[in-house]
Write a protein that holds these residues in place. Structure first.
Motif, PDB file in Angstrom:
ATOM      1  N   SER D 104       0.822  -1.208   0.000  1.00 18.84           N
ATOM      2  CA  SER D 104       0.000   0.000   0.000  1.00 18.84           C
ATOM      3  C   SER D 104       0.856   1.257   0.000  1.00 18.84           C
ATOM      4  O   SER D 104       1.891   1.326   0.644  1.00 18.84           O
ATOM      5  CB  SER D 104      -0.885   0.019   1.238  1.00 18.84           C
ATOM      6  N   ILE D 105       0.416   2.248  -0.697  1.00 20.67           N
ATOM      7  CA  ILE D 105       1.122   3.526  -0.737  1.00 20.67           C
ATOM      8  C   ILE D 105       0.323   4.590   0.009  1.00 20.67           C
ATOM      9  O   ILE D 105       0.809   5.673   0.295  1.00 20.67           O
ATOM     10  CB  ILE D 105       1.388   3.913  -2.218  1.00 20.67           C
ATOM     11  N   VAL D 106      -0.921   4.246   0.368  1.00 17.83           N
ATOM     12  CA  VAL D 106      -1.808   5.196   1.045  1.00 17.83           C
ATOM     13  C   VAL D 106      -1.202   5.676   2.361  1.00 17.83           C
ATOM     14  O   VAL D 106      -1.123   6.874   2.642  1.00 17.83           O
ATOM     15  CB  VAL D 106      -3.176   4.546   1.314  1.00 17.83           C
ATOM     16  N   GLU D 109       1.510   8.254   2.123  1.00 17.15           N
ATOM     17  CA  GLU D 109       1.115   9.645   1.859  1.00 17.15           C
ATOM     18  C   GLU D 109       0.594  10.285   3.132  1.00 17.15           C
ATOM     19  O   GLU D 109       0.921  11.419   3.445  1.00 17.15           O
ATOM     20  CB  GLU D 109       0.065   9.699   0.747  1.00 17.15           C
ATOM     21  N   ALA D 176       7.329   2.577  -7.596  1.00 19.06           N
ATOM     22  CA  ALA D 176       6.490   3.685  -7.143  1.00 19.06           C
ATOM     23  C   ALA D 176       6.763   3.996  -5.674  1.00 19.06           C
ATOM     24  O   ALA D 176       6.968   5.159  -5.298  1.00 19.06           O
ATOM     25  CB  ALA D 176       5.015   3.349  -7.353  1.00 19.06           C
TER      26      ALA D 176
END
Lengths: 317, 317, 317, 317
Positions: D104-106, D109, D176
């Motif tokens: 997860s990249i959430v 952020e 990413a």
């Protein structure tokens, strides 16, 4: 408030007044500092240009100074992409406003790699990827530049190589967005090629006069002037105007629509392109940005312009 | 596409054609089923009413049938709240489109209890709370109803008590939203009082003719007709139109703006109120909803209406 | 580091040392201020009690002062709920750590109303609702209180009515959580009844001696002492210990596990109950909280205790 | 349940029984298919190895077959990074469980580029970047491999070049994550260099016997056997065990801790390394994965092993 009363003389006065007021403003926002060529820009600059339906060009301030158009270029690539792919483009990018900042990756994860609209970074990268298709980056970029020159009727428009190079060297967040979308199949070219084209079209430099000229096709239902050469269909022009109104200013889109009432698109170089359908195309620029990344003074100037001219897509006709 | 060519006769034909086409549609969406009085509605209904700037009322379909206006009432409470509190209202609710569904609580937590706009449930509850102020719920509700009757020039408009009662009994999610905002101080009255008023104004019942009449003030810059009685200032009318365009259809707002190009507000009762600034006010209704909670056929009918009349705030003028 | 070397005398010394050090600490955190009865508590208090496997009670500081156990009560309701429903309880609540604060509603929306674990507020409310079942709130509450008295072998344990009343009057966020879950069907009783029981069991008051006594069943594999009366099965005791280790300190659970290495549960009243499986049960209290809502000094004291005794579930055996 | 009764003979029987049961299982999960070398693995394989405190090696199933350890390697890089940077490492990565999937990249952020823990991909990339420091990737990788060989006392352990190459070619999501963290300054080397090292150490191949050998330092408080050569400090070994228990199985960490009660770390190659502090080190492998990316049969086998041996960090001692 009757728009037909807006004589050329009155417009000249309004542009001169606003340009003077903006020159005197002390609160000017904060110049984008993430790449050196942008951080170096003098914040004490402001320019405003209006091109009317009669083709008159009315300017105030530093209207001969070139600046980096950055995200305003997303309008041109959207027009080019829509022209080429038509409705199929919408399989790659949505049409809804985003409640997140311009470079957010959260929304992408929640919606399985589909960016919400073509004016957030992820969406614009997806559009650029669709233009790139299987072509060489250089060709795709040439085509974009040629399209912008055609829209502005100006062969002098060029890319600032310093800016493009700096973006390539530091744009980690955009590299993240592109690779994230690539992992979902939203973009199909190698991310570094797509980003090469993207960073270069963001680095196009223009004056407000060139910017206003380039926006005419959105003011005149797809033509470069009323009855003039057609750039895209009337339907597409209205669609792009819709998207500029709902999504053109990142997380400040609602606020801009609320205060100014005109379709517009901003860039972190401080430029805003806006249109009054049927009446005028507008280029405005001041390098200092507000908290959500839109030009502080250009936003203010356009609010004043709308107020003094009565221009608004929500005004009775 | 020239709007001046739209004769009354042509408008009558368009309304009749669309009404017929919608009657024949087999795909009609899904009626809201979260409360029994809405779940019982026959999906085979459709109505469309246009009121022109000359005051002509043009209807097709079941234009005499009352339906629950639900979220369309948020436009009337916003107008009343704005009229009473003016700019201070914006300390309670934002003006940005939301990327979340109408009843999402996620955004509220991320932004410390401030709803993003007045047309998601949380925002509308905050507006209702600001109208309630220190008054008794009955008084506040009376004032809202009186305002709607004035806007529509129709004293027959009333609240459906069955619907209000059902909402009170099952609206757990709205109770959650109200208490969540109360914990942040966004609303100040006891949540159950604010919700009592909210559920009742959502339960106002109208025909499309009444809805189109009630929307006239947004079509005519704050007046009930061009040059007629003023309901709110021209500036506020344009602001509300802006919000309807950017936020009027929940998570389908961008899509509606893109396809229809007119400010509008939908409700889960299947109604949509829309306006063409300077030209017409529109009421449309069909009870079946699409996936994001907007009337499936009313959305489609308005897209066809915009296409055939050339009406769009993004068209040249 | 050899645990068998921990003489009773050495333990007495360690408890005395830590109690003295904590009394001298100037940085004491911030007392919870959301309800008046908690906000009035003097932050200059500290207490530590250890009950060993031999039944010895070793205390330091204000070990006779009662405080509001708040979220520590979630351990007792979980034990009661698990005992009554068994595996079926896990249909109502998950077993994963939450990356969000204790009162977050975001996670609930993303996971369709299922709370991630029984120790965040939403999860504890769901457990309370499962205990309530179809019974009268008064009965359910009586049963919870009786269970806690049994665990602590102390009939004097009672609910502080002031605290319960204050929570009922101001717990808007918990009202929001309960109604939100009710909208998904995670809880089935009327939210106000479930919350009535929840607020009351959170208002149980205890001394650290009572708290350490109440925790013995988790230290001794489900029994009140090694070989003593059984409260729950050994399997369930280990499961609850697991959940205390992974989720017992809200968003600071990982940090507590990392620093202290023992299963524990904290409450905003400043209490922490912890256990050393097979060795000891611990009650600790100091009213000032750290940024994530756990007692600042009690956390620190337990870290020191673990360091000086060598107690850790991760130590070799 | 008394652990001292666990004779070598009984352990041999348990390992044999479980290996047979797992061989007979028909539901085997789904082999990771994102890169060809993993997709080709035969799901009908299973292996289990236990190394006791006396150095006895007890194996069942395909214990001589090498598999890609993938995320299990994160334990080794964490140990190496902690050993080198000590407490400073925690400025780059948190210690809290994550409520999001492994890639997860959430969360990144929301927390300004700081990964929540070292066992989600982002966190492990940050740890790898800290090991890389200013060195050449080849040197850093050599050091990691050397460290793993030392831990396992086995110079035959090597990297599978096919797997590393495939990851490099398709790991868009990790690209990413790395670039996203680079934009926040969490990682400092060029992302492609850090990722080169990361993809290679994930491609280390081992048998379960090698894996169990490599995990001994975590079972024996930092030493390769009780009283043997020290790999890291006892304190660090316990800290890593804590993190494995709270975060070692992605979004299924709470579930694994709940069911198995032992510190462990899984990889998408189907391997799990687990330890019983003071008693044993365990390697288990079966290539089919469950819905959250952990080996379906290895998870099940370890649950059975814990049940039949009574091993649990939450059992009395």
């Amino acid at each position: 408030m009757a728009k037909q009363d807006l004589s050329s003389e009155r417009l000249h006065d309004i542009v001169a007044e606003i340009s003077k007021e903006m020159a005197d403003e002390t609160e000017r926002g904060k110049v984008a500092d993430y790449i050196p060529p942008l951080a170096r820009i003098d914040p004490n600059q402001f320019a405003l240009t209006i091109i009317t339906k009669d083709g008159e060009v009315i300017s105030g301030g530093d209207a001969q100074t070139r600046f980096s158009i950055q995200s305003v270029s997303k309008v041109f690539t959207l027009a080019l992409g829509l022209g080429r792919l038509g409705e199929r483009l919408w399989a790659r990018v949505g049409r809804e406003p985003s409640g997140d900042p311009f470079n957010s990756i959260v929304q992408l994860e929640h919606e399985k790699g589909l960016p919400r609209n073509p004016f957030i970074n992820a969406g614009a990268i997806a559009v650029t990827d669709s233009i790139l298709g299987g072509f060489a980056p250089k060709e795709a970029l040439g085509e974009i530049l040629q399209f912008v020159r055609f829209l502005a009727s100006d062969e002098d428009i060029a890319i600032d190589p310093d800016v493009a190079r700096s973006e390539l060297a530091t744009g980690f967040r955009n590299v993240a967005l592109a690779n994230f979308m690539r992992s979902f199949g939203t973009i199909t070219s190698p991310p570094e090629l797509t980003l090469g084209v993207y960073f270069h079209h963001c680095a196009i430099a223009m004056t407000t006069e060139q910017l206003a000229a380039a926006g005419r096709f959105l003011a005149f239902d797809g033509r470069l002037s009323p009855g003039g050469a057609r750039a895209i269909s009337a339907r597409m022009a209205r669609q792009i105007n819709t998207l500029m109104l709902t999504c053109g200013h990142y997380d400040g889109s609602g606020e801009f629509a609320f205060r100014v009432g005109l379709p517009g698109k901003s860039g972190v170089g401080g430029g805003i392109m806006a249109v009054v359908p049927g009446q005028a195309s507008i280029g405005c620029w001041s390098p200092g940005l507000n908290a959500v990344g839109n030009s502080h003074l250009a936003s203010q100037a356009l609010e004043q312009l709308a107020l003094r001219t009565g221009w608004s897509v929500f005004a009775p006709r």
